[in-house]
Write an enzyme that holds these catalytic residues in place. Structure first.
Site, mmCIF file in Angstrom:
data_model
loop_
_atom_site.group_PDB
_atom_site.id
_atom_site.type_symbol
_atom_site.label_atom_id
_atom_site.label_comp_id
_atom_site.label_asym_id
_atom_site.label_seq_id
_atom_site.Cartn_x
_atom_site.Cartn_y
_atom_site.Cartn_z
ATOM 1 N N THR A 100 0.958 -1.103 0.353
ATOM 2 C CA THR A 100 -0.027 0.570 0.329
ATOM 3 C C THR A 100 1.313 0.950 0.429
ATOM 4 O OG1 THR A 100 -1.928 -0.901 0.857
ATOM 5 C CG2 THR A 100 -1.797 1.549 0.840
ATOM 6 N N HIS A 187 32.050 -38.265 -10.992
ATOM 7 C CA HIS A 187 33.197 -38.463 -9.759
ATOM 8 C C HIS A 187 34.300 -37.181 -9.711
ATOM 9 C CE1 HIS A 187 30.237 -41.104 -8.099
ATOM 10 N NE2 HIS A 187 30.644 -41.821 -9.172
ATOM 11 N N SER A 317 46.067 -11.951 -7.614
ATOM 12 C CA SER A 317 46.561 -11.515 -5.752
ATOM 13 C C SER A 317 47.597 -10.254 -5.558
ATOM 14 C CB SER A 317 47.468 -12.501 -5.909
ATOM 15 O OG SER A 317 47.926 -12.948 -4.453
ATOM 16 N N LYS A 323 49.208 -13.941 -10.727
ATOM 17 C CA LYS A 323 48.913 -14.882 -10.395
ATOM 18 C C LYS A 323 47.043 -14.293 -11.304
ATOM 19 C CE LYS A 323 46.714 -17.434 -7.104
ATOM 20 N NZ LYS A 323 44.946 -17.666 -7.171
ATOM 21 N N GLU A 330 33.907 -16.902 -10.817
ATOM 22 C CA GLU A 330 33.021 -16.512 -9.540
ATOM 23 C C GLU A 330 31.872 -15.915 -8.890
ATOM 24 O OE1 GLU A 330 36.973 -15.438 -7.861
ATOM 25 O OE2 GLU A 330 38.292 -17.542 -7.638
#
Length: 465
Positions: A100, A187, A317, A323, A330
């Protein structure tokens, strides 16, 4: 210093910022709900604008509003649709469960802006937020209608095209590396080989089915509660209003909407938004798998799988020079987590209908739209920043395929499971090729083994020669 004006409602006087188009009821809601900084997004405000505009047009056609009143409501509502008045929608998402406060926020903004437009034209008219902008309506049918309209438009205009864009990116990348055979994994362990087009084709099919799932759920969103007013009976509105409203908003948005078959179902429940959210969750689950698969395939570069190389987009990094991380993937997984969490909120919201009204409409509308927009943005970014630019490392993949002891499975029909297992274990233990060990342990010739152990043939099913 902020200047104020005095506005009145049924509860008395309220101080409102001088330049605000909203009035007393919005100000009360603003003060009553200092809960978060979360406000409704552009898609939802646009949908509210469409609802108010369509209502004014239909009431004008039915002779329920004076022409000059409807005219300026329509103009002001168009400004809401176009995003010109977004700053005046100030009510927190966590408010009264019917929405409302946001409905009245819209009514007051549109009424005041309409009055200003009329005054600029020298037209003497006084447009009231309840008596005119909200005529023939209730928050109880306006808000769930806006939820459905906003979600459908956002899904059709943003999410579905983005999913199709990502689908095509996976397809194109698969075709680019159509000749590459890689080791399959079950697996997380080596399994039979497959091609890049087969793996990426699985992702493409997931996305194609996701689009179909959303399209199916949208069919239920096309039924609109508008016209049921307070509890579904349609009190204080024209008997043709619901039908005509659905036709009018279809014209305005370019999407097909219909009046709810049963207004009591449409207002007492939010099953259609809950269903839609469930399909969004399914898509999020699929996107999370795709992103994680690429993270695994990109892992390394020296100590991981190293099957693909993702685009280097930023340093990975603050302490380890050189790196580079799979940042897009992600980002995608975090979006998926948010969408899955949103679905839980929407599910609980769906359970919170009491008799003739659901009382968690605002948080449901907010989360549903957020999920749609997040998935759309993430899917498009995933395609553009990652999938379309990834490189398949053919040499590394070929080396791994050749050393895969599970390829011996193709010899099962010829030498039996037990003998094949002995060969696989010996090859793995001695770090030798299957072919070399199989020559020693079977009567098969080198030519026969070349045919039987051809990885590309194994990807086509059936029996190898």
């Amino acid at each position: 210093m902020t200047k104020f004006r005095i506005e009145k409602d049924s509860m008395g006087e309220v101080k409102v910022p001088q330049d605000a188009y909203y009035a007393a009821q919005t100000q009360r809601a603003k003060e009553n709900f200092p809960i978060s900084e979360m406000r409704f997004d552009r898609a939802f405000i646009q949908a509210v604008g469409y609802v108010k505009q369509a209502c004014a047009m239909v009431n004008d056609d039915l002779g329920m509003l004076p022409d000059n009143v409807a005219k300026y409501i329509v103009k002001a509502s168009q400004m809401v649709v176009d995003g010109e008045l977004d700053d005046h929608f100030v009510v927190d998402v966590f408010q009264t469960g019917s929405g409302t406060s946001t409905n009245m926020n819209a009514n007051e903004v549109i009424a005041n802006r309409a009055n200003h437009l009329a005054s600029q034209d020298g037209v003497d008219v006084k447009i009231h937020p309840n008596d005119h902008v909200n005529f023939g309506q209730s928050s109880n049918d306006v808000f769930p209608t806006a939820i459905r309209v906003s979600a459908l438009l956002a899904a059709r205009q943003q999410l579905i095209p983005a999913l199709d864009h990502l689908r095509k990116a996976f397809y194109d990348k698969g075709q680019e590396y159509a000749d590459v055979v890689k080791t399959g994994r079950t697996h997380l362990m080596d399994a039979m080989p497959l091609t890049i087009p087969q793996q990426f084709g699985g992702y493409e099919r997931q996305l194609r089915l996701g689009i179909e799932r959303i399209d199916s759920a949208l069919e239920r969103l096309r039924e609109l509660p508008q016209g049921g007013t307070a509890i579904g009976t349609g009190i204080n509105t024209h008997e043709e209003f619901g039908k005509r409203f659905a036709q009018k908003i279809s014209e305005l948005t370019g999407e097909s909407f219909t009046e709810a078959i049963d207004h009591f179902e449409a207002q007492a429940t939010i099953d259609a938004p809950v269903e839609t959210s469930g399909q969004l969750k399914t898509i999020a689950v699929g996107l999370m798998k795709m992103a994680n698969d690429l993270r695994w395939m990109n892992s390394g570069p020296n100590s991981g799988l190293g099957e693909v190389q993702l685009k280097a987009l930023q340093p990975g990094s603050s302490i380890m020079p050189g790196k580079v991380n799979p940042v897009i993937e992600e980002s995608v997984t975090m979006v998926c987590a948010q969408v899955i969490g949103n679905d839980s909120t929407i599910m609980i919201g769906g359970q919170s209908g009491n008799f003739e009204l659901n009382v968690m409409l605002p948080v449901v509308g907010y989360n549903l739209n957020q999920s749609i927009v997040l998935l759309a943005n993430a899917a498009r970014n995933f395609a553009n920043q990652s999938v379309s630019g990834l490189i398949v490392k053919k040499e590394a993949i070929a080396d791994k395929v050749g050393k895969n002891p599970i390829l011996v499975t193709a010899l099962n029909p010829v030498i039996g499971y037990d003998k094949a297992a002995q060969i696989a274990k010996k090859a793995f233990a001695e770090n030798r090729s299957l072919k070399e060990v199989a020559i020693e342990m079977t009567d098969l010739s080198e030519e026969e083994l070349d045919k039987a152990l051809d990885p590309m043939k194994m990807t086509k099913g059936g029996f190898t020669e």
